[in-house]
Design an enzyme around this catalytic site. Structure first.
Site, PDB file in Angstrom:
ATOM      1  N   ASN A   1       0.864  -1.178   0.000  1.00 26.41           N
ATOM      2  CA  ASN A   1       0.000   0.000   0.000  1.00 26.41           C
ATOM      3  C   ASN A   1       0.901   1.229   0.000  1.00 26.41           C
ATOM      4  O   ASN A   1       1.459   1.581   1.028  1.00 26.41           O
ATOM      5  CB  ASN A   1      -0.902  -0.023   1.242  1.00 26.41           C
ATOM      6  CG  ASN A   1      -1.759   1.223   1.354  1.00 26.41           C
ATOM      7  OD1 ASN A   1      -1.867   2.003   0.406  1.00 26.41           O
ATOM      8  ND2 ASN A   1      -2.377   1.419   2.514  1.00 26.41           N
TER       9      ASN A   1
ATOM     10  N   LYS B   1       0.093   4.239  -0.334  1.00 25.48           N
ATOM     11  CA  LYS B   1      -0.582   5.418   0.226  1.00 25.48           C
ATOM     12  C   LYS B   1      -0.317   6.632  -0.686  1.00 25.48           C
ATOM     13  O   LYS B   1      -0.243   6.464  -1.899  1.00 25.48           O
ATOM     14  CB  LYS B   1      -0.138   5.670   1.668  1.00 25.48           C
ATOM     15  CG  LYS B   1      -0.225   4.401   2.525  1.00 25.48           C
ATOM     16  CD  LYS B   1      -0.131   4.665   3.992  1.00 25.48           C
ATOM     17  CE  LYS B   1      -0.039   3.337   4.725  1.00 25.48           C
ATOM     18  NZ  LYS B   1      -0.210   3.460   6.154  1.00 25.48           N
TER      19      LYS B   1
ATOM     20  N   HIS C   1      -9.633   0.910   4.426  1.00 30.09           N
ATOM     21  CA  HIS C   1      -8.384   1.088   5.180  1.00 30.09           C
ATOM     22  C   HIS C   1      -8.667   1.980   6.396  1.00 30.09           C
ATOM     23  O   HIS C   1      -9.482   2.902   6.322  1.00 30.09           O
ATOM     24  CB  HIS C   1      -7.319   1.714   4.274  1.00 30.09           C
ATOM     25  CG  HIS C   1      -5.956   1.689   4.889  1.00 30.09           C
ATOM     26  ND1 HIS C   1      -5.559   2.602   5.830  1.00 30.09           N
ATOM     27  CD2 HIS C   1      -4.920   0.832   4.729  1.00 30.09           C
ATOM     28  CE1 HIS C   1      -4.317   2.315   6.219  1.00 30.09           C
ATOM     29  NE2 HIS C   1      -3.909   1.240   5.563  1.00 30.09           N
TER      30      HIS C   1
ATOM     31  N   GLU D   1      -7.153   4.370   7.615  1.00 27.12           N
ATOM     32  CA  GLU D   1      -6.962   5.814   7.383  1.00 27.12           C
ATOM     33  C   GLU D   1      -8.190   6.410   6.710  1.00 27.12           C
ATOM     34  O   GLU D   1      -8.538   7.568   6.955  1.00 27.12           O
ATOM     35  CB  GLU D   1      -5.682   6.042   6.552  1.00 27.12           C
ATOM     36  CG  GLU D   1      -4.441   5.769   7.396  1.00 27.12           C
ATOM     37  CD  GLU D   1      -3.230   5.288   6.626  1.00 27.12           C
ATOM     38  OE1 GLU D   1      -3.201   5.405   5.384  1.00 27.12           O
ATOM     39  OE2 GLU D   1      -2.297   4.765   7.273  1.00 27.12           O
TER      40      GLU D   1
ATOM     41  N   GLU E   1      -5.879  -5.470  10.077  1.00 27.79           N
ATOM     42  CA  GLU E   1      -4.843  -4.481  10.359  1.00 27.79           C
ATOM     43  C   GLU E   1      -5.151  -3.776  11.681  1.00 27.79           C
ATOM     44  O   GLU E   1      -5.934  -2.812  11.701  1.00 27.79           O
ATOM     45  CB  GLU E   1      -4.801  -3.429   9.248  1.00 27.79           C
ATOM     46  CG  GLU E   1      -4.497  -3.981   7.883  1.00 27.79           C
ATOM     47  CD  GLU E   1      -3.871  -2.921   6.982  1.00 27.79           C
ATOM     48  OE1 GLU E   1      -2.762  -3.167   6.510  1.00 27.79           O
ATOM     49  OE2 GLU E   1      -4.486  -1.866   6.798  1.00 27.79           O
TER      50      GLU E   1
ATOM     51  N   GLY F   1       1.887   1.784  10.707  1.00 26.39           N
ATOM     52  CA  GLY F   1       2.818   2.912  10.618  1.00 26.39           C
ATOM     53  C   GLY F   1       3.480   3.265  11.932  1.00 26.39           C
ATOM     54  O   GLY F   1       4.092   4.322  12.056  1.00 26.39           O
TER      55      GLY F   1
ATOM     56  N   SER G   1       2.931  -2.669  10.252  1.00 25.14           N
ATOM     57  CA  SER G   1       4.388  -2.654  10.457  1.00 25.14           C
ATOM     58  C   SER G   1       5.057  -3.980  10.085  1.00 25.14           C
ATOM     59  O   SER G   1       6.013  -4.403  10.737  1.00 25.14           O
ATOM     60  CB  SER G   1       4.724  -2.241  11.890  1.00 25.14           C
ATOM     61  OG  SER G   1       4.268  -0.925  12.139  1.00 25.14           O
TER      62      SER G   1
HETATM   63  C1  PEP Z   1      -1.029  -0.143   5.813  1.00 19.68           C
HETATM   64  O1  PEP Z   1      -1.007   1.012   5.455  1.00 19.68           O
HETATM   65  O2  PEP Z   1      -1.939  -0.887   5.412  1.00 19.68           O
HETATM   66  C2  PEP Z   1       0.028  -0.622   6.702  1.00 19.68           C
HETATM   67  C3  PEP Z   1      -0.090  -1.815   7.212  1.00 19.68           C
HETATM   68  O3  PEP Z   1       1.069   0.244   6.940  1.00 19.68           O
HETATM   69  P1  PEP Z   1       2.461  -0.126   7.684  1.00 19.68           P
HETATM   70  O4  PEP Z   1       2.960  -1.395   7.052  1.00 19.68           O
HETATM   71  O5  PEP Z   1       3.351   1.039   7.379  1.00 19.68           O
HETATM   72  O6  PEP Z   1       2.163  -0.288   9.124  1.00 19.68           O
END
Ligand code: PEP
Length: 253
Positions: free
Chosen positions: A9, A11, A98, A100, A170, A176, A216
């Site tokens: 992703n 972003k 997601h 976000e 997630e 993040g 992460s």
């Molecule tokens: C994501 O944006 O779906 C995500 C898991 O980000 P990160 O791997 O940076 O935690």
């Protein structure tokens, strides 16, 4: 057998030039080094969907996905991108829900049910995200909340339709933040989600659905996470923006 999937992703990151470099580096490393047949997906910003798709050409190992689509079919929705548009330019995957988007754009379960429907209607595969914020995990409400997120947005589907969904668990506290769920925490939640799917659709449908872990994931932890029996790969943010790191994540699948 469920498909192993590693989706990046991106972003809202990278210029087109940087995106082209990242793509060619990862494609090269995958061709030279990656033996697994995991499906690799780059979920890129809208303006890069076609350029990156064209850059990959006939590369069968890497597919392209969008990061969102509208719940509407078409019309006066300035700034939005429809599922039909994505389909018309040959994009097979779309991330929906997601955290976000839930947090910054107010997307809720009902709206996401509409997005799931319109994506499926146009032949896209939704990568449907669910996951609990930190305070919910700390008050031990994570299983209840995630089951509710799945119910609200997916349980109106029939068995044939739900089989077309990829789910990404997630935990918001891990996105993040550099704070990954332990392999045990990931496995436990994935098993809860799969059991919930099995209760509604039967075990064989539940067993056919890929459930990805996100939060992460990096080169150091991917292998252990992806080895869990109910973890079918990952949705990867930060680490997908670095070619060597992402290639090592893919190798873990
Ligand atoms: C994501 O944006 O779906 C995500 C898991 O980000 P990160 O791997 O940076 O935690």
């Amino acid at each position: 057998m469920r498909q192993k999937i590693v989706a990046g992703n991106w972003k809202m990151n990278k210029t087109l030039e940087e995106a082209n470099i990242l793509t060619s580096e990862i494609a090269g490393m995958v061709a030279d080094e990656v033996k697994s047949d995991a499906k690799i997906i780059f979920c890129v910003p809208f303006p890069y969907l076609l350029p990156i798709k064209n850059q990959l050409g006939t590369n069968a190992r890497i597919a392209i996905g969008a990061q969102n689509c509208s719940e509407h079919e078409s019309g006066a929705y300035t700034g939005e991108v429809s599922a039909a548009m994505l389909k018309s330019v040959g994009i097979p995957y779309v991330i929906l829900g997601h955290s976000e988007r839930r947090q910054y754009f107010g997307e809720d379960g009902k709206l996401l049910a509409k997005k799931v429907d319109i994506a499926l209607k146009h032949g896209l595969t939704p990568i449907f995200c669910c996951g609990e914020p930190l305070e919910v995990r700390e008050s031990n409400g994570h299983e209840t909340l995630v089951k509710k997120q799945v119910e609200e947005s997916l349980f109106h589907l029939d068995a044939d339709a739900i089989k077309k969904i990829v789910i990404a668990y997630e935990p918001v506290w891990a996105i993040g933040t550099g704070k990954t769920a332990t392999a045990q925490q990931a496995q436990d939640m994935h098993a809860v989600i799969r059991k919930h799917l099995a209760a509604k659709y039967g075990q064989s449908v539940a067993d056919s659905i890929s459930i990805l872990y996100g939060g992460s994931v990096n080169a150091a932890n991917a292998k252990e996470l992806f080895a869990c029996p109910d973890v079918d790969g990952g949705l990867v943010g930060g680490a997908s923006l670095k070619s060597r790191e992402f290639t090592e994540v893919i190798k873990g699948a």
